[in-house]
Design a protein around this motif. Sequence first.
Motif, PDB file in Angstrom:
ATOM      1  N   ASN A 166       0.614  -1.012  -0.523  1.00  0.00           N
ATOM      2  CA  ASN A 166      -0.160   0.042   0.071  1.00  0.00           C
ATOM      3  C   ASN A 166       0.257   1.084  -0.143  1.00  0.00           C
ATOM      4  O   ASN A 166       1.619   1.438   0.721  1.00  0.00           O
ATOM      5  CB  ASN A 166      -1.047   0.187   1.071  1.00  0.00           C
ATOM      6  CG  ASN A 166      -2.398  -0.482   0.808  1.00  0.00           C
ATOM      7  OD1 ASN A 166      -3.169  -0.864  -0.395  1.00  0.00           O
ATOM      8  ND2 ASN A 166      -2.852  -1.049   1.818  1.00  0.00           N
ATOM      9  N   VAL A 168       0.321   5.172   1.099  1.00  0.00           N
ATOM     10  CA  VAL A 168      -0.377   6.312   1.055  1.00  0.00           C
ATOM     11  C   VAL A 168      -0.168   7.686   0.678  1.00  0.00           C
ATOM     12  O   VAL A 168       0.734   7.948   1.156  1.00  0.00           O
ATOM     13  CB  VAL A 168      -1.032   5.650   2.397  1.00  0.00           C
ATOM     14  CG1 VAL A 168      -1.729   6.636   3.496  1.00  0.00           C
ATOM     15  CG2 VAL A 168      -1.552   4.727   3.544  1.00  0.00           C
ATOM     16  N   TYR A 251      -8.290   6.628   8.410  1.00  0.00           N
ATOM     17  CA  TYR A 251      -8.101   6.030   7.703  1.00  0.00           C
ATOM     18  C   TYR A 251      -6.345   5.109   7.554  1.00  0.00           C
ATOM     19  O   TYR A 251      -5.792   4.505   7.904  1.00  0.00           O
ATOM     20  CB  TYR A 251      -7.997   5.627   6.088  1.00  0.00           C
ATOM     21  CG  TYR A 251      -7.053   5.400   5.000  1.00  0.00           C
ATOM     22  CD1 TYR A 251      -7.122   3.792   5.046  1.00  0.00           C
ATOM     23  CD2 TYR A 251      -5.830   5.386   4.548  1.00  0.00           C
ATOM     24  CE1 TYR A 251      -6.716   2.775   4.284  1.00  0.00           C
ATOM     25  CE2 TYR A 251      -5.369   4.501   3.669  1.00  0.00           C
ATOM     26  CZ  TYR A 251      -5.614   3.081   3.285  1.00  0.00           C
ATOM     27  OH  TYR A 251      -4.585   2.761   2.632  1.00  0.00           O
ATOM     28  N   GLN A 255      -3.710   2.371   9.370  1.00  0.00           N
ATOM     29  CA  GLN A 255      -3.271   1.828   8.548  1.00  0.00           C
ATOM     30  C   GLN A 255      -1.536   2.298   9.462  1.00  0.00           C
ATOM     31  O   GLN A 255      -0.312   1.539   9.173  1.00  0.00           O
ATOM     32  CB  GLN A 255      -2.217   2.671   7.686  1.00  0.00           C
ATOM     33  CG  GLN A 255      -3.227   2.686   6.211  1.00  0.00           C
ATOM     34  CD  GLN A 255      -2.406   1.088   5.486  1.00  0.00           C
ATOM     35  OE1 GLN A 255      -1.684   1.025   5.560  1.00  0.00           O
ATOM     36  NE2 GLN A 255      -3.909   0.429   5.384  1.00  0.00           N
ATOM     37  N   CYS A 294      -9.431  -0.934   6.494  1.00  0.00           N
ATOM     38  CA  CYS A 294      -8.363  -0.733   5.916  1.00  0.00           C
ATOM     39  C   CYS A 294      -7.427  -0.912   5.685  1.00  0.00           C
ATOM     40  O   CYS A 294      -6.427  -0.372   5.212  1.00  0.00           O
ATOM     41  CB  CYS A 294      -8.307   0.555   7.433  1.00  0.00           C
ATOM     42  SG  CYS A 294      -9.804   1.678   7.645  1.00  0.00           S
ATOM     43  N   GLN A 299      -6.595   2.775  -0.050  1.00  0.00           N
ATOM     44  CA  GLN A 299      -6.504   4.088   0.493  1.00  0.00           C
ATOM     45  C   GLN A 299      -8.034   4.387  -0.669  1.00  0.00           C
ATOM     46  O   GLN A 299      -9.257   4.627   0.708  1.00  0.00           O
ATOM     47  CB  GLN A 299      -6.087   4.939   0.031  1.00  0.00           C
ATOM     48  CG  GLN A 299      -5.829   6.120   1.126  1.00  0.00           C
ATOM     49  CD  GLN A 299      -4.529   7.535   0.606  1.00  0.00           C
ATOM     50  OE1 GLN A 299      -3.739   6.806   0.533  1.00  0.00           O
ATOM     51  NE2 GLN A 299      -4.818   8.701   0.594  1.00  0.00           N
ATOM     52  N   ARG A 303     -11.567   4.579   1.861  1.00  0.00           N
ATOM     53  CA  ARG A 303     -12.393   6.201   2.241  1.00  0.00           C
ATOM     54  C   ARG A 303     -14.188   6.202   1.995  1.00  0.00           C
ATOM     55  O   ARG A 303     -14.455   7.145   2.427  1.00  0.00           O
ATOM     56  CB  ARG A 303     -11.303   7.501   1.877  1.00  0.00           C
ATOM     57  CG  ARG A 303     -10.363   7.356   2.639  1.00  0.00           C
ATOM     58  CD  ARG A 303      -8.950   8.102   2.665  1.00  0.00           C
ATOM     59  NE  ARG A 303      -9.982   9.493   1.628  1.00  0.00           N
ATOM     60  CZ  ARG A 303      -8.979  10.483   1.501  1.00  0.00           C
ATOM     61  NH1 ARG A 303      -7.867   9.750   0.502  1.00  0.00           N
ATOM     62  NH2 ARG A 303      -9.737  11.610   1.396  1.00  0.00           N
TER      63      ARG A 303
END
Length: 317
Positions: A166, A168, A251, A255, A294, A299, A303
Amino acid sequence: MATAPITPGDFPTSPLALRFADPARQAKARAFASEQANAAVEAAAMLARRWETTPGVPARVAALAAVHAHLVDWRYRLAVTMGPPPGIAGAAFNPERFRTPIREGDTNYDRLGEVGRLREGARWDQAARTYTGGLATPAWEAMLRYGRLAEQRFATEGVEGDILQNRVLLPDGRRIAGNRLLRGEAAHRTDAELTARYTARGLDASWVESGGKPLYSATPTPQDSALLHAAALDLLARPHLTTEDYLLARYLLFQAPRTKKGSDAVTRTFIVAVGAVALPGTAPALPEDIDLRCYVLGQPLCRTAAGTEPARPRQNP
């Protein structure tokens, strides 16, 4: 400073806490919402007092950090009081882990997909290194669903290897490495690592499911986790906090778990308390599976999915 009321209905129970088919045992697990509500009321009052007496963004960030630390201590003290959970997880219970930071080389892993030990009454199959049989539980069903969603991400994002990282996106344009999804050989290496860890702690590692088709979520490095956590506090400290800011901060917090155990409960309690102070009456409701969303969805999807659905009616457990 006016704050929105907080009730147990603000804390829908995570399916991961519902590891029983028996409705009575599920109801007992749902009662944890009352503990969270009480802690959130106290945290919101603490935050409101600090924001009134020390205005300004830096002071608000410091207030948020102090409240978060207070809730980490609350979860630790509650673990000491409650003691070990029933079943397999109780054997590895250590309340100190609720205040032990995740350090370099000590990544937190959550197995996704088929997790046989989450079926009530499942039996250990030594040859297959998995649990078989038993009754379906909400925890087992949730992990199965999110395992499929994780596999879909590998496919739709064109990941050819065994690690999906991921990335972000922060408001300032930085991209920080968040959690990872692991499959194939990367997941089998995680099985071996977890087995070695449990053995080193003097625990029976036989309940570590290394058979089947493993799939894991893995936490970020401590350095990246600290950046994500700091960015979340910066967002929440904004003088005119928007719902979009709030959802992004939520979020980022999921994370960036801070401790070996208890981070999900702390984050749920913290974000509800902040919403009651900073967005009274308008903070989006917590989906019951917010942690899994999450971890797995990424992302944009997390969300969107977590922020646009209608708030569920408040119900006491």
